[in-house]
Design an enzyme around this catalytic site. Sequence first.
Site, PDB file in Angstrom:
ATOM      1  N   HIS A 122      72.844 -18.703 110.640  1.00 31.00           N
ATOM      2  CA  HIS A 122      73.868 -18.333 111.632  1.00 31.00           C
ATOM      3  C   HIS A 122      75.103 -17.690 111.025  1.00 31.00           C
ATOM      4  O   HIS A 122      75.907 -17.105 111.738  1.00 31.00           O
ATOM      5  CB  HIS A 122      74.292 -19.581 112.425  1.00 31.00           C
ATOM      6  CG  HIS A 122      73.221 -20.056 113.363  1.00 31.00           C
ATOM      7  ND1 HIS A 122      73.247 -19.828 114.725  1.00 31.00           N
ATOM      8  CD2 HIS A 122      72.064 -20.731 113.130  1.00 31.00           C
ATOM      9  CE1 HIS A 122      72.171 -20.345 115.283  1.00 31.00           C
ATOM     10  NE2 HIS A 122      71.430 -20.909 114.337  1.00 31.00           N
ATOM     11  N   ASP A 173      82.551 -13.396 110.042  1.00 35.63           N
ATOM     12  CA  ASP A 173      81.827 -14.219 111.014  1.00 35.63           C
ATOM     13  C   ASP A 173      80.385 -13.741 111.083  1.00 35.63           C
ATOM     14  O   ASP A 173      80.141 -12.526 111.045  1.00 35.63           O
ATOM     15  CB  ASP A 173      82.484 -14.042 112.396  1.00 35.63           C
ATOM     16  CG  ASP A 173      82.523 -15.340 113.188  1.00 35.63           C
ATOM     17  OD1 ASP A 173      81.616 -16.162 113.007  1.00 35.63           O
ATOM     18  OD2 ASP A 173      83.452 -15.520 113.984  1.00 35.63           O
TER      19      ASP A 173
HETATM   20  C1  GDG Z   1      78.361 -20.084 114.263  1.00 33.74           C
HETATM   21  C2  GDG Z   1      78.730 -18.857 113.416  1.00 33.74           C
HETATM   22  C3  GDG Z   1      77.682 -17.392 115.151  1.00 33.74           C
HETATM   23  C4  GDG Z   1      84.715 -22.431 121.831  1.00 33.74           C
HETATM   24  N1  GDG Z   1      85.755 -23.059 122.388  1.00 33.74           N
HETATM   25  C5  GDG Z   1      85.270 -23.826 123.376  1.00 33.74           C
HETATM   26  C6  GDG Z   1      83.904 -23.651 123.423  1.00 33.74           C
HETATM   27  N2  GDG Z   1      83.586 -22.802 122.459  1.00 33.74           N
HETATM   28  C7  GDG Z   1      82.249 -22.295 122.205  1.00 33.74           C
HETATM   29  C8  GDG Z   1      82.210 -20.838 122.576  1.00 33.74           C
HETATM   30  C9  GDG Z   1      81.110 -20.290 121.695  1.00 33.74           C
HETATM   31  C10 GDG Z   1      81.128 -21.248 120.512  1.00 33.74           C
HETATM   32  O1  GDG Z   1      81.934 -22.371 120.838  1.00 33.74           O
HETATM   33  C11 GDG Z   1      81.724 -20.608 119.282  1.00 33.74           C
HETATM   34  O2  GDG Z   1      80.771 -19.721 118.780  1.00 33.74           O
HETATM   35  P1  GDG Z   1      81.085 -18.624 117.695  1.00 33.74           P
HETATM   36  O3  GDG Z   1      79.876 -17.764 117.577  1.00 33.74           O
HETATM   37  O4  GDG Z   1      82.276 -17.857 118.116  1.00 33.74           O
HETATM   38  O5  GDG Z   1      81.432 -19.379 116.348  1.00 33.74           O
HETATM   39  P2  GDG Z   1      80.850 -20.651 115.476  1.00 33.74           P
HETATM   40  O6  GDG Z   1      81.014 -21.917 116.189  1.00 33.74           O
HETATM   41  O7  GDG Z   1      81.515 -20.530 114.163  1.00 33.74           O
HETATM   42  O8  GDG Z   1      79.277 -20.358 115.340  1.00 33.74           O
HETATM   43  C12 GDG Z   1      78.936 -17.644 114.311  1.00 33.74           C
HETATM   44  C13 GDG Z   1      77.223 -18.658 115.836  1.00 33.74           C
HETATM   45  O9  GDG Z   1      77.097 -19.761 114.933  1.00 33.74           O
HETATM   46  C14 GDG Z   1      75.880 -18.456 116.543  1.00 33.74           C
HETATM   47  O10 GDG Z   1      74.904 -18.046 115.665  1.00 33.74           O
HETATM   48  O11 GDG Z   1      77.992 -16.436 116.145  1.00 33.74           O
HETATM   49  O12 GDG Z   1      79.200 -16.503 113.528  1.00 33.74           O
HETATM   50  O13 GDG Z   1      79.898 -19.115 112.646  1.00 33.74           O
HETATM   51  O14 GDG Z   1      79.882 -20.368 122.331  1.00 33.74           O
HETATM   52  O15 GDG Z   1      81.957 -20.757 123.942  1.00 33.74           O
HETATM   53  N3  GDG Z   1      83.125 -24.254 124.324  1.00 33.74           N
HETATM   54  C15 GDG Z   1      83.742 -25.069 125.231  1.00 33.74           C
HETATM   55  N4  GDG Z   1      85.085 -25.311 125.211  1.00 33.74           N
HETATM   56  C16 GDG Z   1      85.883 -24.710 124.310  1.00 33.74           C
HETATM   57  O16 GDG Z   1      87.100 -24.941 124.317  1.00 33.74           O
HETATM   58  N5  GDG Z   1      83.012 -25.664 126.184  1.00 33.74           N
END
Ligand code: GDG
Length: 487
Positions: free
Chosen positions: A168, A381
């Site tokens: 990821h 990222d």
């Molecule tokens: C890893 C990789 C890759 C965020 N704030 C809230 C909330 N979220 C959810 C978002 C989103 C998720 O968390 C964050 O996803 P990201 O992709 O931005 O980042 P990572 O957590 O670092 O994920 C990344 C990912 O894996 C998938 O392969 O894209 O690069 O680092 O879905 O919606 N959800 C809720 N409340 C919040 O306040 N319910």
Amino acid sequence: MNAGKKLIIVSNRLPCSFEKVNGNIRVEPASGGLITAMTSILRNKETIWIGWPGSDAEESEVAALIQGASPGNCRLVPVCLSSVEQAKFYHGFSNEILWPLFHDLQSRCNFAPCYWAIYRQVNKKYAMAVLQNADESDYVWVHDYHLLLMAEELRKLGVTRTLAYFHHIPFPSPDIFAKLPWRSEMLRAMLNFNVLGFQTSSDLRNFVRCLRRFASGDARINSEAKLLTLETNHGVVSAGAFPISIDFQEFSTRAASTGVTRMAAELRQNINVHHCVLGVDRLDYTKGIPERLRAFELLLDQSIELHRKVTLVQVVVPSREDIPKYQELKQEVERLVASINGRFTRDGWVPIHYVYRRLDRDELLAHYKAADIALVTPLKDGMNLVAKEFCVAQNGNEGVLILSECAGAAQQLKIGALLVNPNDLDGVASAIRRAMMFSRTERLCRMRTIRRSIARENVSAWAESFCNAVNSCAAEGHEPFACGVSA
Ligand code: GDG
């Protein structure tokens, strides 16, 4: 689809966390990109999800609560970690070495020699949990950098079935990967998976370059095909780029619901400015939150005409709070918010609204919907799903996405988004000004382009293309791998 076969997902954490508070266990949904993506493809398939419940709780304490917390048709299997394992496998090898190194932040790494043996020991523990809970015909899909040695451990236990892995986070270039004291062992262990999935073609390229440099005798690389094949001593491994995504339909339908629309209108009324800029991130130094706050401060310094007209809403979701580096980051963010608000706040206008908690799903969608501009500026990222979620929640199609060129999502969204270098504070401030000046036609055109691309390459397409890769390299007699994406 093979209804009889189970999908076994293995990831470091389960999709919910079990926190011990005053001796009682509290179950909370967990946040993170891996969980968002995987829970959206679980609806139709019998699944077992193996992972750490995320606390000191004993297996017996978690067992009583765990099934009530399961998403869809999914059975959760806890792998409990001792305090030494938490310290050396999770905080140590995973978060003090692999996480910073793979995000090109090698100066943050602590290459403590004692972490490696425990990393291997815990990978074996997860492998044992697979052996105990899966049949030989089930599909095993391992996720992320905590479990890079798992296939090797499963092979040592005699498992011959097809094993798939999705990475990821970014995969670093050879010059950075070279810093890892266990670089060749790590690459060799990865070659025990049959399929290796990366987020972008540049991650895949980096992996292949690392193989050439540090494990050249272990794999012959056929780099002609889109799905690379690596011939190794144990067989053929396929490696490809599979950019992860979100469930377009689910996000856009829910964002259009009356409840979310009402909440978004209320938020907008409370903020009461012309331009609402939004940042949403897990608390993590890779997400570039301090740099973003400084860029916003620069904007306010440079553009007095924007005072009282622009507000940054910065949502930070608590994450890895027990790690000192993350506590320091939280303090740094809070100091910056206080100092910027202290300098610029005037009657009736606060430049930064800072939210430090996990929002529920509808609240999160309302924030996306209420914003005019999303400022998604990670230093690095793997993909960044927040960028995609913001665009899909914009039913009015009028928002602008400012996106770091260092996020995997930039490869897919570069045509509609405004790309920035997250370290170029001046460039980020200028991009915010530019976004504010776009005509309605320009905003609509950019957002429609992005939305079309996400609708086409949504999470089902991601899962299907990954499953196809598994099937194309699976041993004879192996039944097709299916993740339950089709209705
Ligand atoms: C890893 C990789 C890759 C965020 N704030 C809230 C909330 N979220 C959810 C978002 C989103 C998720 O968390 C964050 O996803 P990201 O992709 O931005 O980042 P990572 O957590 O670092 O994920 C990344 C990912 O894996 C998938 O392969 O894209 O690069 O680092 O879905 O919606 N959800 C809720 N409340 C919040 O306040 N319910």
